[in-house]
Design an enzyme around this catalytic site. Structure first.
Site, mmCIF file in Angstrom:
data_model
loop_
_atom_site.group_PDB
_atom_site.id
_atom_site.type_symbol
_atom_site.label_atom_id
_atom_site.label_comp_id
_atom_site.label_asym_id
_atom_site.label_seq_id
_atom_site.Cartn_x
_atom_site.Cartn_y
_atom_site.Cartn_z
ATOM 1 N N ASN A 27 -8.080 14.049 9.713
ATOM 2 C CA ASN A 27 -7.964 12.642 9.370
ATOM 3 C C ASN A 27 -6.588 12.088 9.744
ATOM 4 O O ASN A 27 -6.443 11.267 10.648
ATOM 5 C CB ASN A 27 -8.220 12.466 7.864
ATOM 6 N N THR A 28 -5.552 12.612 9.058
ATOM 7 C CA THR A 28 -4.216 12.028 9.216
ATOM 8 C C THR A 28 -3.723 12.104 10.658
ATOM 9 O O THR A 28 -3.056 11.175 11.137
ATOM 10 C CB THR A 28 -3.216 12.748 8.284
ATOM 11 N N LYS A 72 -18.164 17.275 0.163
ATOM 12 C CA LYS A 72 -16.967 18.057 0.504
ATOM 13 C C LYS A 72 -16.250 18.327 -0.811
ATOM 14 O O LYS A 72 -15.661 17.416 -1.406
ATOM 15 C CB LYS A 72 -16.071 17.282 1.475
#
Lengths: 255, 65
Positions: free
Chosen positions: A204-205, A94
């Site tokens: 993610n968060t 990534k």
């Protein structure tokens, strides 16, 4: 969905950072049904602080997508990618080349340059980019087979700040996997991205910082599946005026 | 010889990367290294000499988004 020759059932790619504990991370990965998790590299301390996390990762049975998070230059990103390839045993990367420390906006010039170097070196590059169509073209010319436009700044949870541009990307690159990466806050944001025809969502968060990360991981999986099915099912066009859904024909005369 | 290891100055007797990692007790197999910003593949550790002032980075798997 198929990316770089790998078929996956889940359209959710999940980050592994900021969870309250390793146990919650593990349960969230399971609840999300993800098959691809993002990971990173940071400085090791003597006697192996990273070894425990590495053991947890291997037990998850997911494909690793290492990132170059925090890299602000082409050389940093390329070297980090090379280290990640050896460490995680994958040529997936990534690719993040950050251009601005406040917004974490991609430096698209550095991104294209790094993508050229890494693709030529055999990497399978997942570029974290903006919605810019010309940059997208340059990344594909560099050898990328997937594009990852941001939804909103990393970790902001603002949802999709520019849905029209994502819609344009979908139309312009009809056969390229598009993964919205960053900015998702709520399940409805993820659904909206998928309803625009995105192929997947990386987040993610939104899961890690939820009050109940495991339940949120499940909610995101459901939201992404619903949005994708909605896109495939071809939604009706909105109308300006009401149109009765119950038949008029056969109405009784009661007055 | 003085080298910089993960941004910390260290005095090592080692002459190669392989020896330095042992001396500095980087014992985990889950590490990757770079010297002066260049990636060094694991198989090259024994043949990679270190010089005074070299910057060594030793990285490990970490959580990431």
């Amino acid at each position: 969905m198929e990316v770089y020759g790998k078929k996956v059932q889940s359209r959710l790619l999940l980050g592994t950072a900021q969870y309250p504990s390793p146990a919650v991370l593990k349960d969230a990965i399971t609840a999300s049904r993800t098959e691809i998790i993002t990971v990173s590299l940071r400085r090791e301390t003597a006697n192996g602080s990273g070894a425990g996390f590495w053991d947890l990762l291997k037990a998850c049975n997911c494909h690793f997508l290492p990132n170059t998070a925090g890299c602000h230059s082409v050389q940093e990103a390329v070297t980090t990618a090379q280290m990640a390839r050896e460490l995680f045993g994958t040529d997936w990367i990534k690719l993040e080349v950050i251009g601005h420390s406040e917004s974490l906006q991609p430096d698209v010039f550095g991104l294209v340059e790094a993508a050229k170097i890494l693709c030529a070196d055999g990497f399978k590059v997942f570029p974290y980019t903006t919605e810019d169509l010309v940059v997208g073209e340059k990344l594909l010319e560099a050898g990328c087979e997937v594009l990852m436009p941001w939804g909103a700044p990393i970790g902001s949870g603002q949802g999709l700040r520019n849905p029209d541009a994502l819609r344009a990307m979908r139309a312009y690159f009809p056969n390229i996997p598009l993964i919205v990466d960053a900015g998702i806050g709520r399940p409805s944001d993820a659904t909206r991205a998928m309803e625009l025809g995105m192929d997947a969502v990386l987040l993610n968060t939104a899961v890690a910082k939820a009050g109940d990360p495991v339940l949120m991981a499940q909610a995101m999986a459901q939201a992404i599946e619903a949005g994708h099915n909605g896109w495939v099912a071809d939604p009706m066009d909105p109308r300006d005026m009401a149109v009765p859904s119950t038949p008029i024909l056969g109405m009784a005369e009661l007055v | 010889m003085n080298i910089i290891v993960n941004a910390e100055p260290r005095d090592v007797a080692a002459e190669t990367l392989e020896e330095a990692l042992q001396e500095l007790e980087f014992t985990s197999p889950a590490i990757a290294t770079a010297v002066n910003g260049c990636f060094i593949p694991r198989e090259n550790y024994p043949d990679t000499p270190l010089s005074d002032g070299d910057r060594l980075e030793v990285l490990a798997p970490m959580q990431g988004g």
